[in-house]
Write a protein that holds these residues in place. Sequence first.
Motif, PDB file in Angstrom:
ATOM      1  N   VAL A   1       0.691  -0.921   0.222  1.00  0.00           N
ATOM      2  CA  VAL A   1      -0.140   0.339   0.431  1.00  0.00           C
ATOM      3  C   VAL A   1       1.146   1.397   0.294  1.00  0.00           C
ATOM      4  O   VAL A   1       0.783   2.381  -0.393  1.00  0.00           O
ATOM      5  CB  VAL A   1      -0.970   0.332   1.556  1.00  0.00           C
ATOM      6  CG1 VAL A   1      -1.939   1.765   1.321  1.00  0.00           C
ATOM      7  CG2 VAL A   1      -1.895  -1.638   1.057  1.00  0.00           C
ATOM      8  N   ALA A   2       1.977   1.220   0.807  1.00  0.00           N
ATOM      9  CA  ALA A   2       2.672   2.685   0.895  1.00  0.00           C
ATOM     10  C   ALA A   2       3.758   1.909  -0.271  1.00  0.00           C
ATOM     11  O   ALA A   2       4.077   3.743  -0.823  1.00  0.00           O
ATOM     12  CB  ALA A   2       4.006   2.367   1.800  1.00  0.00           C
TER      13      ALA A   2
ATOM     14  N   PRO B   1      10.695   6.948  -5.636  1.00  0.00           N
ATOM     15  CA  PRO B   1       9.924   5.696  -5.542  1.00  0.00           C
ATOM     16  C   PRO B   1      10.864   4.642  -4.300  1.00  0.00           C
ATOM     17  O   PRO B   1      11.588   4.846  -3.880  1.00  0.00           O
ATOM     18  CB  PRO B   1      10.871   5.387  -6.888  1.00  0.00           C
ATOM     19  CG  PRO B   1      10.745   5.741  -7.852  1.00  0.00           C
ATOM     20  CD  PRO B   1      11.668   7.391  -6.938  1.00  0.00           C
ATOM     21  N   ILE B   2       9.520   4.136  -4.016  1.00  0.00           N
ATOM     22  CA  ILE B   2      10.255   3.200  -3.521  1.00  0.00           C
ATOM     23  C   ILE B   2       9.435   1.437  -3.451  1.00  0.00           C
ATOM     24  O   ILE B   2       8.693   1.046  -3.979  1.00  0.00           O
ATOM     25  CB  ILE B   2       9.575   3.288  -1.119  1.00  0.00           C
ATOM     26  CG1 ILE B   2       8.334   3.112  -1.652  1.00  0.00           C
ATOM     27  CG2 ILE B   2       9.903   4.706  -1.246  1.00  0.00           C
ATOM     28  CD1 ILE B   2       7.049   3.716  -0.277  1.00  0.00           C
ATOM     29  N   THR B   3      10.197   0.481  -2.469  1.00  0.00           N
ATOM     30  CA  THR B   3       9.681  -1.043  -2.401  1.00  0.00           C
ATOM     31  C   THR B   3       9.688  -1.522  -1.290  1.00  0.00           C
ATOM     32  O   THR B   3      10.066  -0.749  -0.363  1.00  0.00           O
ATOM     33  CB  THR B   3      11.152  -1.569  -2.867  1.00  0.00           C
ATOM     34  OG1 THR B   3      12.088  -1.453  -2.244  1.00  0.00           O
ATOM     35  CG2 THR B   3      12.011  -0.913  -4.287  1.00  0.00           C
ATOM     36  N   VAL B   4       8.722  -2.119  -1.810  1.00  0.00           N
ATOM     37  CA  VAL B   4       9.156  -3.433  -0.241  1.00  0.00           C
ATOM     38  C   VAL B   4       9.208  -3.611   0.681  1.00  0.00           C
ATOM     39  O   VAL B   4       9.223  -2.949   2.071  1.00  0.00           O
ATOM     40  CB  VAL B   4       7.950  -4.629  -0.516  1.00  0.00           C
ATOM     41  CG1 VAL B   4       7.352  -5.570   0.724  1.00  0.00           C
ATOM     42  CG2 VAL B   4       6.367  -4.304  -1.605  1.00  0.00           C
ATOM     43  N   ASP B   5      10.544  -4.307   0.047  1.00  0.00           N
ATOM     44  CA  ASP B   5      11.542  -3.914   0.849  1.00  0.00           C
ATOM     45  C   ASP B   5      11.586  -3.235   1.879  1.00  0.00           C
ATOM     46  O   ASP B   5      12.706  -2.771   3.361  1.00  0.00           O
ATOM     47  CB  ASP B   5      13.642  -5.051   0.567  1.00  0.00           C
ATOM     48  CG  ASP B   5      12.647  -5.939  -0.018  1.00  0.00           C
ATOM     49  OD1 ASP B   5      11.789  -6.739   0.680  1.00  0.00           O
ATOM     50  OD2 ASP B   5      13.052  -6.840  -1.297  1.00  0.00           O
TER      51      ASP B   5
ATOM     52  N   VAL C   1      10.073  -0.431   2.717  1.00  0.00           N
ATOM     53  CA  VAL C   1       9.026  -0.410   3.770  1.00  0.00           C
ATOM     54  C   VAL C   1       9.256  -1.115   5.079  1.00  0.00           C
ATOM     55  O   VAL C   1       9.317  -1.211   6.348  1.00  0.00           O
ATOM     56  CB  VAL C   1       8.240  -0.500   3.198  1.00  0.00           C
ATOM     57  CG1 VAL C   1       6.668  -0.230   4.831  1.00  0.00           C
ATOM     58  CG2 VAL C   1       7.146   0.211   1.864  1.00  0.00           C
ATOM     59  N   LEU C   2       9.391  -2.595   5.259  1.00  0.00           N
ATOM     60  CA  LEU C   2      10.143  -3.025   5.973  1.00  0.00           C
ATOM     61  C   LEU C   2      10.609  -3.241   6.221  1.00  0.00           C
ATOM     62  O   LEU C   2      11.389  -3.175   7.754  1.00  0.00           O
ATOM     63  CB  LEU C   2      10.211  -4.589   5.571  1.00  0.00           C
ATOM     64  CG  LEU C   2       8.499  -5.004   4.459  1.00  0.00           C
ATOM     65  CD1 LEU C   2       9.112  -7.067   4.278  1.00  0.00           C
ATOM     66  CD2 LEU C   2       7.511  -4.851   5.371  1.00  0.00           C
TER      67      LEU C   2
ATOM     68  N   LEU D   1       7.877   3.550   7.204  1.00  0.00           N
ATOM     69  CA  LEU D   1       6.914   4.050   6.247  1.00  0.00           C
ATOM     70  C   LEU D   1       5.304   3.330   5.455  1.00  0.00           C
ATOM     71  O   LEU D   1       4.769   3.237   4.898  1.00  0.00           O
ATOM     72  CB  LEU D   1       7.877   3.273   4.656  1.00  0.00           C
ATOM     73  CG  LEU D   1       9.397   4.111   4.401  1.00  0.00           C
ATOM     74  CD1 LEU D   1      10.122   3.990   3.276  1.00  0.00           C
ATOM     75  CD2 LEU D   1       9.212   6.086   3.903  1.00  0.00           C
ATOM     76  N   ASP D   2       5.311   2.894   6.501  1.00  0.00           N
ATOM     77  CA  ASP D   2       3.747   2.282   7.079  1.00  0.00           C
ATOM     78  C   ASP D   2       2.670   3.663   7.206  1.00  0.00           C
ATOM     79  O   ASP D   2       1.639   3.548   7.070  1.00  0.00           O
ATOM     80  CB  ASP D   2       3.585   1.476   7.572  1.00  0.00           C
ATOM     81  CG  ASP D   2       4.065   0.062   7.386  1.00  0.00           C
ATOM     82  OD1 ASP D   2       3.060  -0.607   6.257  1.00  0.00           O
ATOM     83  OD2 ASP D   2       4.962  -0.613   7.138  1.00  0.00           O
ATOM     84  N   CYS D   3       3.427   4.503   7.353  1.00  0.00           N
ATOM     85  CA  CYS D   3       2.413   5.812   8.545  1.00  0.00           C
ATOM     86  C   CYS D   3       2.600   6.970   7.987  1.00  0.00           C
ATOM     87  O   CYS D   3       3.575   7.519   6.886  1.00  0.00           O
ATOM     88  CB  CYS D   3       3.757   6.168   9.811  1.00  0.00           C
ATOM     89  SG  CYS D   3       3.606   4.914  11.432  1.00  0.00           S
TER      90      CYS D   3
END
Length: 251
Positions: A105-106, A124-128, A130-131, A143-145
């Motif tokens: 989602v982020a 740009p960002i990736t799932v990694d 964010v995690l 990055l979920d916030c």
Amino acid sequence: MAFSEYFGIQPTFSNTLQVSGATAATMFNIGAAAIYGGLADVVLVVGGDSLMTGLTPDLALRSLTESRDQQYEMPFGIPVANTFAMTAHRHMKEFGTTPEQLAEVAVIQRRHAMHTPGAQQTTPITVDDVLNSGMVTTPYHKLDCSLISDGGAAFILTSAEHAKELDAENPIYILGGGECYSHEHIFLMPSLTTTGAVESSGKAYAMAGFGPKDIDVAGVYDCFTGTVIMMLEDLGSVPRAKAAVSSPTAI
């Protein structure tokens, strides 16, 4: 009234609303009702926040970390982020939602920001990414916030008949609206995985004569990644427990 003074106007109808993240949308309902009830012919709908530049870093942090309930929540030190994290935890337990799906989602929201003039973050960002952005309150990473931001918007609202008299160019019609206030504090939330959007959207769909499948563009509240997933389900955009595994184009 402070806004009216700044703009040098003396309206016959004025109202100030505060219903948290729903305030901007709710103003349209109140404005439309005022026009329909004869309290006004034209309503200027104005909303704004200066949480980034209008508050000191300490006050901004306090606004996000202090619960508004002084009897049950504040004594235990439950920050706002933690309350939203509880809903994400419950969604993960009931429907198998994963941290990777939250992170997606982020990633998608950042992709939208890249095409939005004035957006704070456009890299740009990736799932990694964010995690690996550091844990704020499980299961939410940094990055979920959502970011602390400034923003403002204004709309001129009037009846369809008056819009024709004014020869308004390309007017946008409000076909339906709905509201539902199920709770304010987390300890009174009837369900940790269902929000008042189920009822409010149902009212809006019924009034408009359309359903979620008829909508091409939607603005969904996105304070945290899990909130977007729950809202998409509550709005009927995807079946329950399917938002996290739906195509990215659904967000």
